[in-house]
Design a protein around this motif. Structure first.
Motif, mmCIF file in Angstrom:
data_model
loop_
_atom_site.group_PDB
_atom_site.id
_atom_site.type_symbol
_atom_site.label_atom_id
_atom_site.label_comp_id
_atom_site.label_asym_id
_atom_site.label_seq_id
_atom_site.Cartn_x
_atom_site.Cartn_y
_atom_site.Cartn_z
ATOM 1 N N HIS A 27 -6.834 -1.622 5.448
ATOM 2 C CA HIS A 27 -5.891 -0.623 4.937
ATOM 3 C C HIS A 27 -6.360 0.751 5.372
ATOM 4 O O HIS A 27 -7.501 1.150 5.126
ATOM 5 C CB HIS A 27 -5.815 -0.700 3.404
ATOM 6 C CG HIS A 27 -4.817 0.247 2.824
ATOM 7 N ND1 HIS A 27 -5.173 1.431 2.209
ATOM 8 C CD2 HIS A 27 -3.468 0.183 2.778
ATOM 9 C CE1 HIS A 27 -4.086 2.051 1.795
ATOM 10 N NE2 HIS A 27 -3.038 1.319 2.127
ATOM 11 N N HIS B 118 1.455 7.714 2.396
ATOM 12 C CA HIS B 118 0.861 7.206 1.157
ATOM 13 C C HIS B 118 0.639 8.342 0.165
ATOM 14 O O HIS B 118 0.778 8.143 -1.055
ATOM 15 C CB HIS B 118 -0.473 6.513 1.446
ATOM 16 C CG HIS B 118 -0.322 5.259 2.248
ATOM 17 N ND1 HIS B 118 -1.222 4.886 3.227
ATOM 18 C CD2 HIS B 118 0.619 4.290 2.229
ATOM 19 C CE1 HIS B 118 -0.846 3.741 3.765
ATOM 20 N NE2 HIS B 118 0.280 3.353 3.170
ATOM 21 N N ARG C 289 -5.647 0.374 -4.184
ATOM 22 C CA ARG C 289 -5.974 0.184 -2.766
ATOM 23 C C ARG C 289 -6.116 1.530 -2.063
ATOM 24 O O ARG C 289 -7.034 1.729 -1.257
ATOM 25 C CB ARG C 289 -4.874 -0.645 -2.103
ATOM 26 C CG ARG C 289 -5.256 -1.240 -0.771
ATOM 27 C CD ARG C 289 -4.125 -2.048 -0.194
ATOM 28 N NE ARG C 289 -4.561 -2.879 0.907
ATOM 29 C CZ ARG C 289 -3.751 -3.532 1.719
ATOM 30 N NH1 ARG C 289 -2.451 -3.468 1.522
ATOM 31 N NH2 ARG C 289 -4.224 -4.268 2.710
ATOM 32 N N CYS C 290 -5.198 2.442 -2.365
ATOM 33 C CA CYS C 290 -5.289 3.780 -1.765
ATOM 34 C C CYS C 290 -6.548 4.510 -2.251
ATOM 35 O O CYS C 290 -7.204 5.224 -1.473
ATOM 36 C CB CYS C 290 -4.049 4.595 -2.120
ATOM 37 S SG CYS C 290 -2.528 3.997 -1.345
ATOM 38 N N SER D 273 -9.578 3.071 -0.408
ATOM 39 C CA SER D 273 -9.580 3.536 0.985
ATOM 40 C C SER D 273 -10.004 4.994 1.073
ATOM 41 O O SER D 273 -10.686 5.392 2.035
ATOM 42 C CB SER D 273 -8.183 3.355 1.599
ATOM 43 O OG SER D 273 -7.807 2.003 1.618
#
Length: 674
Positions: free
Chosen positions: A12, A18, A135-136, A139
């Protein structure tokens, strides 16, 4: 999550879009800043966010995202305006790296419960929104200070209208990468992406063999899993074989198939091996010593290959009950298919079964059932695409409408943009589409007896690389294609009857009758019976000829096939006339059948047959002493003869000229589309 290679997580990478989605989450759902918004507006926000989070389409630009957020059909003006204003001002609030870093530090509040238990987290950690935000966040934590600064700079540029900022390909250097402070295993490995396969599909459609082969090699040389042996050469060869078969390059396909079979056996890939063996059986064809090979029912065979076996049985002249048995087997294999490895089968494949049933029912003479299956395919399949099943069904529908004399219904479904708009811009589908239009033109000119128009307008416009033409006129050329067995018997029967050899022709006609009944081709069986009755009428067997026609008339009189009904009514009327003897009043029984024959022949525009029927009608009225009706029939005969002469003198049909220009423009546009 499982431990198989198929369940491996995908890397990712944070992109500017995003940030825009996360901003909406924080402004709408953050426990400290969120307010209770009206349900209609919240439903609209959820729909926009679900569409963006699912990533099923290209991400929207920042302006498009803001516009979609404020485009609720019944928005509360104050909440919508405030949210749009906050999103518009977001880039100015994230003008420094420190503010940008603080923006991400607020994210955990979306899925973590606060110390005060009275304010629970807006999302469950494993919900779709919670998973996306976590998830963001993960990352972001892997980025170094340089990576965060670069992401903040790209977001400012992206929100300002530069849609390319932040979307460059990130090289994976194992030894050095200043953008990351923490790099797990999957961030250090380059796994397969679909871009090369997309290039292969485009090159295949354009007919660029070299680019297609190179793109396919690049795609399957990528790393698909963590095994030491992750080579997918057999898949590359299988795709190349399919491309050659679609282009009609059977010699190259056969050569590559032998290599693909060897590679599949070496790698132990039984699934690809079975597909390669099925394709080899498909292209081997018929030889002098054996028939076309059929597939054995095995574990990994495709249901569509069994459907192809049905086409082989039809070409071989096998009984239709065997074709229906194969169809049931294909349906069972489709229901138990392992092609999709634990996933449900592709629902679009099921329309192929209905499309093939259209052909089977037409050959069986059950045209109403064929029409039902045809409507099922056209109703549930998606138009405007490159679905070959839908295209073939439309081609059959147009040709059958032409057989019923419906010129507008024959051409209109094929000229509808929903038919040709999404055709594969290679040559195969475009050629099939344009050839069927040309084929219908040839059919109409042959029926109408327009030999001049056929020779000067239609034949010169035959599409290149088209399949074998149908048989439009008799006699057939000496070097023409070999007729199927039943048609060959009927053709010999017609040839012998032309030279007054009805007795000799009866042998071939009886063979055609036996073969059509044995194979279950009842349309051809009824035609053979009508010819047998007509032949018996010439030999003086009027009673038996009349009985033959009357026995099959209930299956014909409904008018599913107008030409067959017209011919049957004409022969039955002549049998009635012949059996009347000197009882002239019995001739009235033949008039309704002659009227049906005249109407049907007029509708399908067989003008020479109309004249034959009118001649018999005038004779009947003459023997009945009805001069007025006799003269009316004679006048119609003269008018029909004049129309036939006029049609025969035409060089071209103006409507067809305009239509063929449109067909040429469409074909050129489709084949040159990139």
């Amino acid at each position: 999550m499982g431990t198989d290679d198929q369940d491996r997580p995908v890397q990712h990478v944070l992109r500017p879009h995003h940030i825009g989605i996360l901003a909406v989450f924080l402004l709408v759902f953050h426990p400290q800043d969120s307010k209770k918004l009206p349900s209609q507006f919240m439903l609209h926000i959820h729909r926009v966010l679900l569409n963006e989070v699912s990533e099923m389409a290209q991400p929207r630009s920042y302006d498009e995202l803001i516009r979609d957020i404020g485009s609720c059909s019944t928005p509360p003006p104050s909440e919508a305006v405030r949210l749009v204003e906050a999103l518009t001002a977001l880039p100015s609030h994230l003008r420094t790296v420190a503010l940008f870093n603080g923006f991400f530090q607020d994210l955990p509040a979306l899925w973590r419960d606060a110390e005060d238990e009275s304010t629970p987290a807006p999302f469950e950690a494993r919900s779709i929104f919670g998973y996306f935000c976590r998830r963001c966040f993960v990352s972001f934590n892997k980025l170094s200070f340089l990576g965060i600064a670069k992401l903040q700079e790209n977001f400012i540029a992206w929100s300002g209208g530069n849609n390319q900022a932040g979307y460059e390909v990130i090289p994976k250097e194992v030894l050095r990468d200043d953008n990351y402070i923490l790099r797990p295993q999957f961030d250090r490995e380059s796994y397969a992406v679909a871009d090369a396969y997309g290039d292969f599909e485009k090159a295949k459609a354009n007919g660029d063999l070299q680019s297609a082969t190179e793109s396919l090699r690049k795609f399957f040389e990528q790393k698909f899993n963590d095994n030491l042996d992750s080579e997918m050469r057999q898949h590359a060869l299988l795709n190349l074989v399919r491309m050659h078969i679609c282009n009609g390059q059977l010699v190259a396909a056969r050569k590559l198939l032998r290599e693909a079979i060897t590679v599949s056996r070496t790698s132990g890939d039984n699934f690809v091996l079975q597909q390669c063996m099925s394709l080899m059986r498909r292209i081997e064809g018929r030889t002098r010593t054996r028939k076309e090979p059929l597939n054995e029912l095995q574990q990994d065979i495709s249901a569509l290959e069994i459907l192809n076996d049905i086409c082989k049985l039809l070409r071989e002249g096998q009984p239709l009950n065997e074709c229906h048995e194969k169809l049931i087997q294909a349906l069972a294999i489709y229901d138990l298919s392992r092609d999709y490895r634990g996933q449900p089968p592709n629902l679009n494949d099921q329309w192929a079964f209905h499309s093939l049933q259209v052909i089977l029912w037409r050959v069986s003479g059950c045209h109403k059932l064929a029409e039902i299956e045809e409507n099922i395919v056209l109703l549930f399949s998606e138009g405007g695409g490159s679905d070959d099943v839908r295209l073939k069904t439309l081609l059959h529908k147009g040709y059958w409408a032409a057989r019923q004399g419906e010129e507008s219904l024959a051409f209109s479904p094929l000229l509808d943009p929903e038919c040709w708009r999404g055709l594969d811009f290679g040559m195969s589908q475009v050629v099939a589409w344009s050839f069927e239009l040309w084929n219908i033109m040839m059919f109409f000119t042959a029926r109408r007896g327009q030999i001049r128009q056929m020779e000067q307008f239609v034949k010169p416009r035959k599409p290149s690389y088209s399949p074998l033409s149908a048989h439009y006129l008799l006699p057939l050329p000496d070097k023409g294609p070999v007729l199927p067995i039943i048609e060959s018997y009927l053709y010999r029967t017609l040839q012998m009857r032309k030279v007054d050899q009805s007795v000799t022709a009866s042998e071939h006609l009886l063979k055609a009758l036996w073969q059509s009944e044995y194979q279950g081709r009842f349309g051809t069986y009824r035609l053979s019976l009508i010819l047998l009755a007509d032949m018996g009428l010439e030999l003086g067997m009027t009673a038996s000829s009349r009985r033959l026609i009357e026995e099959i008339m209930p299956q014909i009189i409904s008018g599913e096939d107008l030409e067959l009904r017209a011919f049957a009514c004409y022969v039955l009327a002549r049998c009635i006339i012949a059996s009347c003897g000197k009882n002239f009043e019995g001739l009235r029984e033949a008039l309704p059948y002659l009227q049906i024959a005249e109407e049907d022949y007029r509708k399908i525009e067989m003008h020479s047959a109309v004249q034959d029927v009118l001649y018999v009608i005038s004779l009947v009225h003459h023997n009945l002493g009805e001069e007025k009706e006799r003269n009316a029939a004679a006048n119609r005969h003269v008018i029909s003869q004049a129309e036939n002469t006029k049609l025969d003198s035409l060089d071209a049909n103006e409507n067809w000229e305009d239509m063929w220009l449109v067909v040429g423009e469409i074909s050129a546009a489709l084949t040159s589309r990139k």
